[in-house]
Enzyme design. Structure first.
Site, PDB file in Angstrom:
ATOM      1  CD  GLU A 175      -2.949  -1.103   2.352  1.00 53.08           C
ATOM      2  OE1 GLU A 175      -2.908  -0.150   3.147  1.00 53.08           O
ATOM      3  OE2 GLU A 175      -3.799  -1.994   2.422  1.00 53.08           O
ATOM      4  CD  GLU A 372      -3.416  -5.769   3.971  1.00 53.82           C
ATOM      5  OE1 GLU A 372      -4.278  -4.941   4.346  1.00 53.82           O
ATOM      6  OE2 GLU A 372      -2.197  -5.577   4.043  1.00 53.82           O
TER       7      GLU A 372
HETATM    8  O1  IFM Z   1      -4.054  -2.947   9.195  1.00 53.64           O
HETATM    9  C1  IFM Z   1      -4.031  -2.473   7.887  1.00 53.64           C
HETATM   10  C2  IFM Z   1      -2.847  -3.054   7.138  1.00 53.64           C
HETATM   11  O2  IFM Z   1      -1.649  -2.777   7.779  1.00 53.64           O
HETATM   12  C3  IFM Z   1      -2.787  -2.501   5.744  1.00 53.64           C
HETATM   13  N1  IFM Z   1      -4.054  -2.609   5.075  1.00 53.64           N
HETATM   14  C4  IFM Z   1      -5.236  -2.184   5.765  1.00 53.64           C
HETATM   15  C5  IFM Z   1      -5.279  -2.816   7.138  1.00 53.64           C
HETATM   16  C6  IFM Z   1      -6.554  -2.362   7.881  1.00 53.64           C
HETATM   17  O3  IFM Z   1      -6.533  -0.981   8.049  1.00 53.64           O
END
Ligand code: IFM
Length: 463
Positions: A175, A372
């Protein structure tokens, strides 16, 4: 809410039999042991110890104590039947000052983790950077400085030298949008700077660092290389041209600012035009735009997509939007009625299909992974010690069905990682938000699989 039945394996949700099911975590969010075995300080150590920066004054000093409980955590992953586990390496554990000297004890920890995973039949998937920049590199200017990208490629080589014989799947950044815009524009994440121009220079150097590291790892023989971007489905609140334009801007600043350089080898023109109007276009372009987008578009073996929510936007100012999305003074977030998670994020699983299919249209032969996806809910522990998180289970079920639907429409989606394996340090929210399949009691550090974990274990089971 009625409880969701356990699935009879992945195919019962329409997923292919060879589809990978995993879970993800990140170093600072779970490891703790913040000063152990020679680990240096990262920007998150500094930030979380800054009064008022993190809810409740929480820090990652102890977190889930995964550094000491790693074998037990891998055993939990095995119980869940994970095919693959995505973790990140803490750069300051490996290079305490971000460059030069290597800390062997830090590398040894990840080496033990990889061996433990392989012994458990779980494929390790390594992310090099999940936001914990060594503090000395930030002191030298951080991601807005090009030198940080060069140091990142050196660090990638060091990690590959130690683990490349056993790790096949590599992700450069997690990200980069968050690193750049929450770190350097809105300042709600480390290092807490509020400088729109710096955030755009950070975007460029994160991508340059990605390209340099990818090239270095490819030369070193790494098998599968990629990057993970957080993407949003974006829709206008109405047909009004002003709302449509707000959606274009938000898609540009959230999604295309990374997707176009990575997949198409160019900066998005409309985004540059908006930024030029705000006087900060050159911060993104930089002095060597051709060289930089060529590096950003270094060929990938896979793209990781993190998806959580849909943005519905309308024209009109909103201070938060202006801060995290430089140049976007006329965008306002609305919720036309979606249910929300504990993060207040609208839940819309169809948005995941939309995002997957949009990326597939941009780069038709590129394999995709949902690296994710998951949801925070309050998770009250019920009397018998069970956590009946039917809301999270329903969220996972709906999003995995959206994955299956997109695969059915031809998207080469190869796997899915639940965020997260266990409750952990949720950045600016500290320990107040729980995303885990496994509950963590932060007083005792006891792990308790939730109802969603039972459901996920039934999904991973091969008949
Ligand atoms: O916890 C975070 C993660 O570190 C990166 N993506 C989003 C998740 C939830 O906010």
């Amino acid at each position: 809410m009625t409880s969701i039945q356990n699935p009879a394996g992945r195919t019962s949700l329409g997923l292919p039999d060879d589809f990978w099911l995993g879970a993800a975590t990140a170093a600072y969010q779970i490891e703790g042991a913040a000063t152990e075995d020679g680990r240096g300080a990262s920007i998150w150590d500094t930030f979380s110890h800054t009064p008022g920066a993190v809810l409740g004054g929480d820090t990652g000093d102890v977190a889930c104590d995964h550094y000491h409980r790693m074998p037990q955590d891998v055993a939990l992953m095995k119980e869940l039947g994970l095919d693959v586990y995505r973790f990140s390496v803490a750069w300051p554990r490996v290079q305490p000052t971000g460059s030069g000297a290597v800390e062997q004890r830090g590398l040894d920890f990840y080496s033990r983790l990889v061996d433990e995973l392989l012994d458990a039949g779980i494929t390790p998937w390594l992310t090099l950077y999940h936001w914990d920049l060594p503090q000395p590199l930030e002191d030298a200017g951080g991601w807005p400085e090009r030198d940080t990208a060069l140091r990142f490629a050196d660090y990638a080589r060091v990690v590959h030298d130690a683990l490349g014989d056993r790790v096949r799947y590599w992700t450069t950044h997690n990200e980069p949008w968050v690193s750049a815009f929450l770190g350097y524009a809105s300042g709600v994440h480390a290092p807490g700077r509020r400088d729109p121009g710096a955030s755009l220079r950070a975007v460029r150097h994160l991508l340059v660092g990605h390209g340099l590291a990818t090239t270095a790892l490819r030369e070193a023989g790494a098998e599968s290389l990629g990057i993970t971007v957080n993407l949003y489905a974006v829709s206008p609140a109405s047909d009004d041209p002003a709302d449509q334009d707000a959606a274009r801007r938000m898609d540009g600043m959230s999604n295309r600012i990374f997707l176009e350089p990575l997949l198409l080898g160019r900066w998005p023109e409309d985004v540059l035009a908006d930024l030029d109007a705000a006087g900060i276009g050159d911060d993104l372009r930089g002095p060597t735009p051709d060289e930089d987008v060529a590096l950003a578009s270094t060929p990938l073996d896979a793209l990781g997509i993190n998806y959580y929510s849909r943005h519905t936007v309308a024209a009109g100012g909103e201070p938060g939007a202006e801060l995290a999305y430089p140049g976007s003074t006329d965008v306002r977030f609305v919720n036309p009625g979606y249910p929300v998670t504990d993060m207040d994020w609208p839940v819309d699983a169809t948005g995941l299909s939309e995002v997957l299919e949009a990326v597939h249209a941009m780069s038709p032969s590129l394999p995709l992974y949902v690296t994710e996806n998951g949801a925070a809910y309050p998770d009250d522990v019920v009397a018998d010690g069970r956590v009946l998180d039917d809301d999270r289970t329903a969220y996972l079920d709906a999003h995995l069905r959206a994955c299956a639907a997109s695969i059915g429409r031809g998207v080469p989606l190869r796997g899915y990682f639940a965020w997260s394996l266990m409750d952990n340090f949720e950045w600016a929210f500290g320990y107040a938000k729980r995303f885990g399949l496994v509950h963590v009691d932060y007083d005792t550090l006891v792990r308790t699989p939730k109802r969603s974990a039972e459901w996920y274990a039934a999904l991973t089971r091969r008949q």
